[in-house]
Design a protein around this motif. Structure first.
Motif, PDB file in Angstrom:
ATOM      1  N   LYS A   1      10.101   1.436  -5.177  1.00 50.95           N
ATOM      2  CA  LYS A   1      10.517   0.715  -3.972  1.00 50.95           C
ATOM      3  C   LYS A   1       9.529  -0.418  -3.701  1.00 50.95           C
ATOM      4  O   LYS A   1       8.708  -0.359  -2.790  1.00 50.95           O
ATOM      5  CB  LYS A   1      10.618   1.673  -2.796  1.00 50.95           C
ATOM      6  CG  LYS A   1      11.789   2.628  -2.910  1.00 50.95           C
ATOM      7  CD  LYS A   1      11.916   3.464  -1.665  1.00 50.95           C
ATOM      8  CE  LYS A   1      13.363   3.866  -1.491  1.00 50.95           C
ATOM      9  NZ  LYS A   1      13.611   4.387  -0.166  1.00 50.95           N
ATOM     10  N   LYS A   2       9.640  -1.447  -4.562  1.00 51.25           N
ATOM     11  CA  LYS A   2       8.782  -2.630  -4.451  1.00 51.25           C
ATOM     12  C   LYS A   2       9.658  -3.855  -4.270  1.00 51.25           C
ATOM     13  O   LYS A   2      10.715  -3.966  -4.885  1.00 51.25           O
ATOM     14  CB  LYS A   2       7.935  -2.779  -5.715  1.00 51.25           C
ATOM     15  CG  LYS A   2       6.898  -1.689  -5.883  1.00 51.25           C
ATOM     16  CD  LYS A   2       6.209  -1.700  -7.235  1.00 51.25           C
ATOM     17  CE  LYS A   2       5.673  -3.046  -7.631  1.00 51.25           C
ATOM     18  NZ  LYS A   2       4.938  -3.008  -8.901  1.00 51.25           N
ATOM     19  N   ILE A   3       9.186  -4.772  -3.421  1.00 54.27           N
ATOM     20  CA  ILE A   3       9.886  -6.034  -3.191  1.00 54.27           C
ATOM     21  C   ILE A   3       8.924  -7.164  -3.540  1.00 54.27           C
ATOM     22  O   ILE A   3       7.832  -7.252  -2.985  1.00 54.27           O
ATOM     23  CB  ILE A   3      10.374  -6.155  -1.733  1.00 54.27           C
ATOM     24  CG1 ILE A   3      11.372  -5.026  -1.431  1.00 54.27           C
ATOM     25  CG2 ILE A   3      10.996  -7.527  -1.480  1.00 54.27           C
ATOM     26  CD1 ILE A   3      11.819  -4.956   0.023  1.00 54.27           C
ATOM     27  N   LEU A   4       9.341  -8.010  -4.479  1.00 56.57           N
ATOM     28  CA  LEU A   4       8.533  -9.149  -4.901  1.00 56.57           C
ATOM     29  C   LEU A   4       9.032 -10.395  -4.176  1.00 56.57           C
ATOM     30  O   LEU A   4      10.206 -10.745  -4.274  1.00 56.57           O
ATOM     31  CB  LEU A   4       8.634  -9.333  -6.416  1.00 56.57           C
ATOM     32  CG  LEU A   4       7.860 -10.490  -7.024  1.00 56.57           C
ATOM     33  CD1 LEU A   4       6.366 -10.387  -6.715  1.00 56.57           C
ATOM     34  CD2 LEU A   4       8.093 -10.545  -8.523  1.00 56.57           C
ATOM     35  N   VAL A   5       8.142 -11.037  -3.422  1.00 60.36           N
ATOM     36  CA  VAL A   5       8.490 -12.221  -2.636  1.00 60.36           C
ATOM     37  C   VAL A   5       7.731 -13.395  -3.248  1.00 60.36           C
ATOM     38  O   VAL A   5       6.504 -13.379  -3.317  1.00 60.36           O
ATOM     39  CB  VAL A   5       8.095 -12.038  -1.151  1.00 60.36           C
ATOM     40  CG1 VAL A   5       8.605 -13.200  -0.324  1.00 60.36           C
ATOM     41  CG2 VAL A   5       8.610 -10.716  -0.610  1.00 60.36           C
TER      42      VAL A   5
ATOM     43  N   PRO B   1       9.290   0.330   6.027  1.00 60.03           N
ATOM     44  CA  PRO B   1       8.045   1.033   5.728  1.00 60.03           C
ATOM     45  C   PRO B   1       8.061   1.782   4.394  1.00 60.03           C
ATOM     46  O   PRO B   1       7.004   2.063   3.838  1.00 60.03           O
ATOM     47  CB  PRO B   1       7.887   2.003   6.905  1.00 60.03           C
ATOM     48  CG  PRO B   1       9.276   2.210   7.415  1.00 60.03           C
ATOM     49  CD  PRO B   1       9.991   0.899   7.179  1.00 60.03           C
ATOM     50  N   GLY B   2       9.223   2.061   3.855  1.00 64.62           N
ATOM     51  CA  GLY B   2       9.312   2.770   2.581  1.00 64.62           C
ATOM     52  C   GLY B   2       9.157   1.878   1.364  1.00 64.62           C
ATOM     53  O   GLY B   2       9.187   2.354   0.232  1.00 64.62           O
ATOM     54  N   TYR B   3       8.992   0.566   1.586  1.00 63.98           N
ATOM     55  CA  TYR B   3       8.872  -0.390   0.488  1.00 63.98           C
ATOM     56  C   TYR B   3       7.491  -1.034   0.512  1.00 63.98           C
ATOM     57  O   TYR B   3       6.899  -1.230   1.568  1.00 63.98           O
ATOM     58  CB  TYR B   3       9.930  -1.495   0.608  1.00 63.98           C
ATOM     59  CG  TYR B   3      11.310  -1.026   0.242  1.00 63.98           C
ATOM     60  CD1 TYR B   3      11.805  -1.232  -1.043  1.00 63.98           C
ATOM     61  CD2 TYR B   3      12.112  -0.373   1.165  1.00 63.98           C
ATOM     62  CE1 TYR B   3      13.078  -0.800  -1.385  1.00 63.98           C
ATOM     63  CE2 TYR B   3      13.378   0.072   0.828  1.00 63.98           C
ATOM     64  CZ  TYR B   3      13.854  -0.149  -0.452  1.00 63.98           C
ATOM     65  OH  TYR B   3      15.108   0.292  -0.787  1.00 63.98           O
ATOM     66  N   HIS B   4       7.010  -1.410  -0.674  1.00 65.34           N
ATOM     67  CA  HIS B   4       5.774  -2.184  -0.777  1.00 65.34           C
ATOM     68  C   HIS B   4       6.153  -3.623  -1.135  1.00 65.34           C
ATOM     69  O   HIS B   4       6.896  -3.849  -2.087  1.00 65.34           O
ATOM     70  CB  HIS B   4       4.835  -1.619  -1.841  1.00 65.34           C
ATOM     71  CG  HIS B   4       3.542  -2.365  -1.884  1.00 65.34           C
ATOM     72  ND1 HIS B   4       2.498  -2.080  -1.027  1.00 65.34           N
ATOM     73  CD2 HIS B   4       3.144  -3.423  -2.627  1.00 65.34           C
ATOM     74  CE1 HIS B   4       1.505  -2.915  -1.263  1.00 65.34           C
ATOM     75  NE2 HIS B   4       1.873  -3.739  -2.227  1.00 65.34           N
ATOM     76  N   PHE B   5       5.639  -4.570  -0.377  1.00 67.89           N
ATOM     77  CA  PHE B   5       5.914  -5.995  -0.583  1.00 67.89           C
ATOM     78  C   PHE B   5       4.743  -6.642  -1.314  1.00 67.89           C
ATOM     79  O   PHE B   5       3.593  -6.480  -0.908  1.00 67.89           O
ATOM     80  CB  PHE B   5       6.087  -6.715   0.760  1.00 67.89           C
ATOM     81  CG  PHE B   5       7.341  -6.346   1.498  1.00 67.89           C
ATOM     82  CD1 PHE B   5       8.419  -7.220   1.530  1.00 67.89           C
ATOM     83  CD2 PHE B   5       7.442  -5.142   2.179  1.00 67.89           C
ATOM     84  CE1 PHE B   5       9.577  -6.889   2.223  1.00 67.89           C
ATOM     85  CE2 PHE B   5       8.592  -4.795   2.876  1.00 67.89           C
ATOM     86  CZ  PHE B   5       9.662  -5.680   2.894  1.00 67.89           C
ATOM     87  N   THR B   6       5.049  -7.404  -2.353  1.00 65.45           N
ATOM     88  CA  THR B   6       4.040  -8.233  -3.009  1.00 65.45           C
ATOM     89  C   THR B   6       4.439  -9.682  -2.786  1.00 65.45           C
ATOM     90  O   THR B   6       5.539 -10.102  -3.162  1.00 65.45           O
ATOM     91  CB  THR B   6       3.950  -7.944  -4.522  1.00 65.45           C
ATOM     92  OG1 THR B   6       3.566  -6.582  -4.698  1.00 65.45           O
ATOM     93  CG2 THR B   6       2.922  -8.852  -5.187  1.00 65.45           C
TER      94      THR B   6
ATOM     95  N   SER C   1      10.412  -4.092  -9.980  1.00 68.17           N
ATOM     96  CA  SER C   1      10.698  -4.255  -8.551  1.00 68.17           C
ATOM     97  C   SER C   1      12.154  -3.913  -8.268  1.00 68.17           C
ATOM     98  O   SER C   1      13.036  -4.191  -9.083  1.00 68.17           O
ATOM     99  CB  SER C   1      10.425  -5.697  -8.104  1.00 68.17           C
ATOM    100  OG  SER C   1       9.061  -6.010  -8.247  1.00 68.17           O
ATOM    101  N   ALA C   2      12.385  -3.356  -7.094  1.00 64.56           N
ATOM    102  CA  ALA C   2      13.749  -3.044  -6.675  1.00 64.56           C
ATOM    103  C   ALA C   2      14.482  -4.287  -6.182  1.00 64.56           C
ATOM    104  O   ALA C   2      15.703  -4.372  -6.264  1.00 64.56           O
ATOM    105  CB  ALA C   2      13.723  -1.992  -5.575  1.00 64.56           C
ATOM    106  N   LEU C   3      13.711  -5.283  -5.683  1.00 67.87           N
ATOM    107  CA  LEU C   3      14.310  -6.479  -5.097  1.00 67.87           C
ATOM    108  C   LEU C   3      13.363  -7.654  -5.238  1.00 67.87           C
ATOM    109  O   LEU C   3      12.150  -7.499  -5.149  1.00 67.87           O
ATOM    110  CB  LEU C   3      14.602  -6.240  -3.604  1.00 67.87           C
ATOM    111  CG  LEU C   3      15.158  -7.409  -2.791  1.00 67.87           C
ATOM    112  CD1 LEU C   3      16.575  -7.770  -3.248  1.00 67.87           C
ATOM    113  CD2 LEU C   3      15.153  -7.075  -1.301  1.00 67.87           C
TER     114      LEU C   3
END
Length: 171
Positions: A71-75, A98-103, A146-148
């Motif tokens: 559950k990672k989101i790459l921005v 809150p369940g995702y980690h954003f990079t 990444s999930a997204l």
């Protein structure tokens, strides 16, 4: 929106291509988009245009399905010369996931103050589910893990998204 000097630039480009190049490789599929749609003087260089199809670097084999990814989101904002407003808008939403980690990938040309502004915004919104990275060396590998992806949708990023089959929101 065009630059004020766009007509002058277009003529200069056509003159340079005609004077110095035998062929102009266009990384696109002409059944999807043609140079005429983005360059007003394509007729002046038509005989030099060769469409290559969409091109991306040779990649690795993708072994996970999007559903198996963490559950990672790459921005990201590509090189970083533009797009800080996208990163800041996403920063304001991290607390809702809150369940995702954003990079947040700034890119090599990001303004120096962007990292500070982004970090301040992320701390203000709460939660510690984020990382700010000036540069990601293996961007495609990070996408594949990444999930997204949330990005500006530059050419290279879109090609990487298609290869990794990563879900994406593109701006």
């Amino acid at each position: 929106m065009q630059r004020p000097d766009q007509a002058v630039r277009d003529v200069k480009i056509a003159n340079l291509v005609n004077a110095h190049y035998d062929v102009l490789l266009v990384h696109a599929d002409k059944t999807v988009v043609t140079l005429d749609e983005t360059y007003t003087l394509a007729d002046l260089i038509r005989e030099k245009i060769a469409y290559t199809g969409f091109v991306t670097e040779p990649g690795f084999e993708i072994t996970s399905t999007p559903q198996q990814r963490p559950k990672k989101i790459l921005v990201s904002q590509g090189g970083g010369a533009v797009g800080g407003e996208l990163l800041q808008a996403v920063a304001r939403t991290t607390r809702h996931f809150p369940g995702y980690h954003f990079t947040f990938a700034l890119g090599p040309y990001a303004k120096a103050e962007l990292k500070g502004q982004l970090t301040t915004e992320l701390k203000r919104t709460g939660g510690g589910n984020w990382t700010v990275a000036p540069f990601i060396r293996d961007f495609e590998g990070e996408l594949a893990n990444s999930a997204l992806s949330i990005s500006l949708a530059g050419y290279n990023t879109v090609m990487n998204l298609l290869h990794t089959r990563t879900a994406a929101l593109v701006y």
